[in-house]
Design a protein around this motif. Sequence first.
Motif, PDB file in Angstrom:
ATOM      1  N   MET A 140       2.303   8.474   5.137  1.00  0.00           N
ATOM      2  CA  MET A 140       3.463   7.599   5.021  1.00  0.00           C
ATOM      3  C   MET A 140       4.750   8.319   5.399  1.00  0.00           C
ATOM      4  N   LYS A 141       5.807   7.531   5.537  1.00  0.00           N
ATOM      5  CA  LYS A 141       7.141   8.087   5.750  1.00  0.00           C
ATOM      6  C   LYS A 141       7.790   8.182   4.377  1.00  0.00           C
ATOM      7  N   VAL A 159       1.009  11.493   1.823  1.00  0.00           N
ATOM      8  CA  VAL A 159       1.371  12.625   2.679  1.00  0.00           C
ATOM      9  C   VAL A 159       2.561  12.191   3.525  1.00  0.00           C
ATOM     10  N   ASN A 160       3.666  12.900   3.370  1.00  0.00           N
ATOM     11  CA  ASN A 160       4.902  12.593   4.088  1.00  0.00           C
ATOM     12  C   ASN A 160       4.820  13.152   5.507  1.00  0.00           C
ATOM     13  N   ILE A 161       4.703  12.269   6.500  1.00  0.00           N
ATOM     14  CA  ILE A 161       4.574  12.728   7.882  1.00  0.00           C
ATOM     15  C   ILE A 161       5.936  13.070   8.493  1.00  0.00           C
ATOM     16  N   PRO A 220      -1.349   3.129  16.118  1.00  0.00           N
ATOM     17  CA  PRO A 220      -0.032   3.562  16.579  1.00  0.00           C
ATOM     18  C   PRO A 220       1.069   3.662  15.532  1.00  0.00           C
ATOM     19  N   THR A 221       0.821   3.145  14.334  1.00  0.00           N
ATOM     20  CA  THR A 221       1.919   3.086  13.361  1.00  0.00           C
ATOM     21  C   THR A 221       1.591   3.796  12.053  1.00  0.00           C
ATOM     22  N   ILE A 222       2.651   4.110  11.328  1.00  0.00           N
ATOM     23  CA  ILE A 222       2.585   4.689   9.989  1.00  0.00           C
ATOM     24  C   ILE A 222       3.201   3.625   9.093  1.00  0.00           C
ATOM     25  N   PRO A 223       2.736   3.374   7.898  1.00  0.00           N
ATOM     26  CA  PRO A 223       1.738   4.115   7.130  1.00  0.00           C
ATOM     27  C   PRO A 223       0.295   3.818   7.558  1.00  0.00           C
ATOM     28  N   GLN A 224      -0.591   4.712   7.123  1.00  0.00           N
ATOM     29  CA  GLN A 224      -2.020   4.546   7.342  1.00  0.00           C
ATOM     30  C   GLN A 224      -2.750   4.842   6.038  1.00  0.00           C
ATOM     31  N   TYR A 247      -6.267   5.397   3.914  1.00  0.00           N
ATOM     32  CA  TYR A 247      -7.682   5.777   3.932  1.00  0.00           C
ATOM     33  C   TYR A 247      -8.245   5.622   2.526  1.00  0.00           C
ATOM     34  N   VAL A 248      -9.449   5.057   2.430  1.00  0.00           N
ATOM     35  CA  VAL A 248     -10.136   4.940   1.150  1.00  0.00           C
ATOM     36  C   VAL A 248     -11.512   5.571   1.301  1.00  0.00           C
ATOM     37  N   LYS A 249     -11.755   6.611   0.517  1.00  0.00           N
ATOM     38  CA  LYS A 249     -13.045   7.336   0.544  1.00  0.00           C
ATOM     39  C   LYS A 249     -13.445   7.701   1.979  1.00  0.00           C
ATOM     40  N   GLY A 250     -12.477   8.196   2.729  1.00  0.00           N
ATOM     41  CA  GLY A 250     -12.764   8.674   4.069  1.00  0.00           C
ATOM     42  C   GLY A 250     -12.723   7.614   5.151  1.00  0.00           C
ATOM     43  N   GLU A 251     -12.573   6.361   4.772  1.00  0.00           N
ATOM     44  CA  GLU A 251     -12.574   5.274   5.752  1.00  0.00           C
ATOM     45  C   GLU A 251     -11.154   4.791   6.025  1.00  0.00           C
ATOM     46  N   PHE A 252     -10.814   4.683   7.303  1.00  0.00           N
ATOM     47  CA  PHE A 252      -9.500   4.172   7.682  1.00  0.00           C
ATOM     48  C   PHE A 252      -9.455   2.673   7.398  1.00  0.00           C
ATOM     49  N   VAL A 253      -8.494   2.251   6.587  1.00  0.00           N
ATOM     50  CA  VAL A 253      -8.375   0.840   6.233  1.00  0.00           C
ATOM     51  C   VAL A 253      -7.408   0.131   7.178  1.00  0.00           C
ATOM     52  N   GLY A 254      -6.229   0.730   7.385  1.00  0.00           N
ATOM     53  CA  GLY A 254      -5.255   0.116   8.285  1.00  0.00           C
ATOM     54  C   GLY A 254      -3.836   0.434   7.887  1.00  0.00           C
ATOM     55  N   GLY A 255      -2.914  -0.292   8.492  1.00  0.00           N
ATOM     56  CA  GLY A 255      -1.496  -0.117   8.234  1.00  0.00           C
ATOM     57  C   GLY A 255      -0.975  -1.168   7.274  1.00  0.00           C
ATOM     58  N   CYS A 256       0.330  -1.313   7.245  1.00  0.00           N
ATOM     59  CA  CYS A 256       1.002  -2.172   6.272  1.00  0.00           C
ATOM     60  C   CYS A 256       0.521  -3.618   6.315  1.00  0.00           C
ATOM     61  N   ASP A 257       0.503  -4.244   7.489  1.00  0.00           N
ATOM     62  CA  ASP A 257       0.132  -5.660   7.582  1.00  0.00           C
ATOM     63  C   ASP A 257      -1.288  -5.909   7.100  1.00  0.00           C
ATOM     64  N   ILE A 258      -2.200  -5.041   7.519  1.00  0.00           N
ATOM     65  CA  ILE A 258      -3.603  -5.186   7.131  1.00  0.00           C
ATOM     66  C   ILE A 258      -3.763  -5.019   5.621  1.00  0.00           C
ATOM     67  N   VAL A 259      -3.122  -3.978   5.075  1.00  0.00           N
ATOM     68  CA  VAL A 259      -3.217  -3.718   3.632  1.00  0.00           C
ATOM     69  C   VAL A 259      -2.641  -4.899   2.843  1.00  0.00           C
ATOM     70  N   ARG A 260      -1.497  -5.405   3.284  1.00  0.00           N
ATOM     71  CA  ARG A 260      -0.858  -6.531   2.599  1.00  0.00           C
ATOM     72  C   ARG A 260      -1.759  -7.771   2.636  1.00  0.00           C
TER      73      ARG A 260
END
Length: 113
Positions: A23-24, A52-54, A71-75, A77-90
């Motif tokens: 994250m920023k 983690v502050n990038i 291409p974007t931050i934040p990103q 990860y849950v248990k090693g798996e990439f979940v996504g960025g802000c829109d996906i998480v929301r």
Amino acid sequence: MSEPQVFDRIRDEIAKNDVLLFMKGTPVFPQCGFSAAVVEVLSDLGVKFHGVNILVDPELRQGVKEFSQWPTIPQLYVKGEFVGGCDIVREMHETGELQQLMKEKGVTLATAA
């Protein structure tokens, strides 16, 4: 072509933390609206996570994007798996998918009490 050295650091962070947010800023002091929104979702779920502050490391900032092919931050990860960025998480939070994913991965949710 060999991969950037920073990928090892990224893998190490992902391996060490069940729930990891690149994250920023920091979880206490997010420095962009998108990072703040993801922190809010995770806090709402009662999920313990590591941020983690990038912003403090340009190499890491670029490396995270290349590592995930995202291409974007934040990103997130849950248990090693990439979940996504802000829109996906929301979106996943609104539909209940994020809670489901956390449960499936064995992540404790404080709100599930």
